[in-house]
Design a protein around this motif. Structure first.
Motif, PDB file in Angstrom:
ATOM      1  N   GLU A  68       0.818  -1.221   0.000  1.00  0.00           N
ATOM      2  CA  GLU A  68       0.000   0.000   0.000  1.00  0.00           C
ATOM      3  C   GLU A  68       0.847   1.263   0.000  1.00  0.00           C
ATOM      4  O   GLU A  68       0.327   2.368  -0.132  1.00  0.00           O
ATOM      5  N   ILE A  69       2.166   1.102   0.209  1.00  0.00           N
ATOM      6  CA  ILE A  69       3.054   2.262   0.348  1.00  0.00           C
ATOM      7  C   ILE A  69       3.992   2.289  -0.856  1.00  0.00           C
ATOM      8  O   ILE A  69       4.680   1.306  -1.119  1.00  0.00           O
ATOM      9  N   VAL A  70       4.006   3.397  -1.584  1.00  0.00           N
ATOM     10  CA  VAL A  70       4.814   3.440  -2.811  1.00  0.00           C
ATOM     11  C   VAL A  70       6.277   3.759  -2.527  1.00  0.00           C
ATOM     12  O   VAL A  70       7.180   3.314  -3.230  1.00  0.00           O
ATOM     13  N   GLU A  71       6.536   4.554  -1.493  1.00  0.00           N
ATOM     14  CA  GLU A  71       7.916   4.802  -1.030  1.00  0.00           C
ATOM     15  C   GLU A  71       7.822   5.083   0.446  1.00  0.00           C
ATOM     16  O   GLU A  71       6.811   5.585   0.915  1.00  0.00           O
ATOM     17  N   TYR A  75      12.776   8.681   9.459  1.00  0.00           N
ATOM     18  CA  TYR A  75      13.311   9.991   9.788  1.00  0.00           C
ATOM     19  C   TYR A  75      13.165  10.172  11.295  1.00  0.00           C
ATOM     20  O   TYR A  75      12.064  10.014  11.828  1.00  0.00           O
ATOM     21  N   VAL A  76      14.282  10.484  11.975  1.00  0.00           N
ATOM     22  CA  VAL A  76      14.307  10.629  13.437  1.00  0.00           C
ATOM     23  C   VAL A  76      13.561   9.459  14.127  1.00  0.00           C
ATOM     24  O   VAL A  76      12.735   9.675  15.007  1.00  0.00           O
ATOM     25  N   GLY A  77      13.854   8.247  13.648  1.00  0.00           N
ATOM     26  CA  GLY A  77      13.339   7.063  14.328  1.00  0.00           C
ATOM     27  C   GLY A  77      11.905   6.673  13.994  1.00  0.00           C
ATOM     28  O   GLY A  77      11.370   5.732  14.579  1.00  0.00           O
ATOM     29  N   ASN A  78      11.270   7.391  13.072  1.00  0.00           N
ATOM     30  CA  ASN A  78       9.897   7.028  12.705  1.00  0.00           C
ATOM     31  C   ASN A  78       9.765   6.773  11.215  1.00  0.00           C
ATOM     32  O   ASN A  78      10.512   7.337  10.412  1.00  0.00           O
ATOM     33  N   TYR A  79       8.796   5.939  10.875  1.00  0.00           N
ATOM     34  CA  TYR A  79       8.484   5.687   9.469  1.00  0.00           C
ATOM     35  C   TYR A  79       7.635   6.819   8.895  1.00  0.00           C
ATOM     36  O   TYR A  79       6.755   7.353   9.587  1.00  0.00           O
ATOM     37  N   TYR A  80       7.903   7.134   7.634  1.00  0.00           N
ATOM     38  CA  TYR A  80       7.049   8.052   6.866  1.00  0.00           C
ATOM     39  C   TYR A  80       6.896   7.429   5.485  1.00  0.00           C
ATOM     40  O   TYR A  80       7.896   7.034   4.881  1.00  0.00           O
ATOM     41  N   GLY A  81       5.680   7.368   4.959  1.00  0.00           N
ATOM     42  CA  GLY A  81       5.518   6.778   3.639  1.00  0.00           C
ATOM     43  C   GLY A  81       4.315   7.319   2.892  1.00  0.00           C
ATOM     44  O   GLY A  81       3.358   7.824   3.496  1.00  0.00           O
ATOM     45  N   THR A  82       4.384   7.198   1.569  1.00  0.00           N
ATOM     46  CA  THR A  82       3.327   7.708   0.691  1.00  0.00           C
ATOM     47  C   THR A  82       2.372   6.582   0.302  1.00  0.00           C
ATOM     48  O   THR A  82       2.800   5.618  -0.329  1.00  0.00           O
ATOM     49  N   PRO A  83       1.095   6.702   0.648  1.00  0.00           N
ATOM     50  CA  PRO A  83       0.118   5.701   0.211  1.00  0.00           C
ATOM     51  C   PRO A  83      -0.055   5.728  -1.312  1.00  0.00           C
ATOM     52  O   PRO A  83      -0.141   6.805  -1.915  1.00  0.00           O
ATOM     53  N   LEU A  84      -0.042   4.542  -1.921  1.00  0.00           N
ATOM     54  CA  LEU A  84      -0.041   4.432  -3.384  1.00  0.00           C
ATOM     55  C   LEU A  84      -1.364   4.851  -4.029  1.00  0.00           C
ATOM     56  O   LEU A  84      -1.376   5.675  -4.946  1.00  0.00           O
ATOM     57  N   THR A  85      -2.473   4.266  -3.556  1.00  0.00           N
ATOM     58  CA  THR A  85      -3.747   4.439  -4.265  1.00  0.00           C
ATOM     59  C   THR A  85      -4.195   5.897  -4.394  1.00  0.00           C
ATOM     60  O   THR A  85      -4.515   6.344  -5.503  1.00  0.00           O
ATOM     61  N   PRO A  86      -4.212   6.685  -3.301  1.00  0.00           N
ATOM     62  CA  PRO A  86      -4.657   8.078  -3.456  1.00  0.00           C
ATOM     63  C   PRO A  86      -3.771   8.871  -4.421  1.00  0.00           C
ATOM     64  O   PRO A  86      -4.274   9.715  -5.174  1.00  0.00           O
TER      65      PRO A  86
END
Ligand code: 5GP
Length: 201
Positions: A68-71, A75-86
């Protein structure tokens, strides 16, 4: 209608990315906003589904496993990601989508979607970057030094980006990014239907 642009903006911490993107959104009210997922906790008034989709690390990892996550990046110990479908829905619906991603995030998105337009936001100087980091008042002296050395490593990745914009002023940087987007819309690949239609007359 052709696909909208996917425009990913990166730059070192303190460069003023957030403010420039905010200004761009005012200038381009029809542009789409990708809401990222993150494992960091909400700050202040932040609400789930508005600034971010706030998820646990386990939930985030499941989203990655489910494709579900395209990339994504940490960053500073946490995940950040872009949802693919939207992202696809907005772009295929003809909306230009602006993303605020870490440097590896922009480069990963470009790997996935070659047509992604990557823009590196550069500070005018290290001195200016230091002033901005100190001015935020949220970082200790040690953290400022850490951010500056991270910034150097990030700026070394600038050659991998399509465009570089120096943030001398918010207004000028936002104008330059809007100009890049206008030029990208005029690329032959995006205008080929118009050329063909004319030739078919
Ligand atoms: P903050 O915690 O301050 O909201 O965001 C920290 C950093 O995470 C920002 O510099 C932003 O560029 C980055 N970021 C936000 N969402 C995403 C995302 O979906 N993917 C990646 N790679 N970075 C993101």
């Amino acid at each position: 209608m052709g696909n909208g642009l996917i425009v990913s903006i990166s730059g070192p911490s303190g460069v003023g990315k957030g403010t420039v993107i905010e200004r761009l959104r005012e200038m381009l009210p029809d542009s789409g906003r990708s809401i990222s997922a993150t494992s960091r906790a909400p700050r202040g008034e932040e609400k789930d589904g508005v600034e971010y989709y706030f998820r646990t690390r386990e939930e985030f990892e499941k989203m990655i496993a489910d494709g579900e996550i395209v990339e994504y990046d940490q960053y500073v110990g946490n995940y950040y990601g872009t949802p693919l479908t939207p992202l696809l829905t907005m772009s295929q619906g003809g909306q230009d989508v602006l993303l605020d991603l870490t440097v590896p995030g922009s480069l990963a998105l470009k790997e996935k979607f070659d047509e992604t337009v990557t823009i590196f936001l550069l500070p005018p100087s290290f001195e200016e970057l230091r002033n901005r980091l100190v001015g935020r008042g949220t970082e200790t002296e040690d953290l400022v030094e850490k951010r500056l050395s991270e910034a150097r490593g990030e700026i070394e990745k600038a050659p991998k980006f399509d465009y570089v914009v120096t943030n001398r002023s918010v207004e000028q940087a936002a104008d330059e990014i809007a100009a890049i987007m206008l030029a990208e819309h005029c690329r032959y690949q995006r205008r080929s239907v118009e050329v063909d239609t004319l030739l078919a007359e």
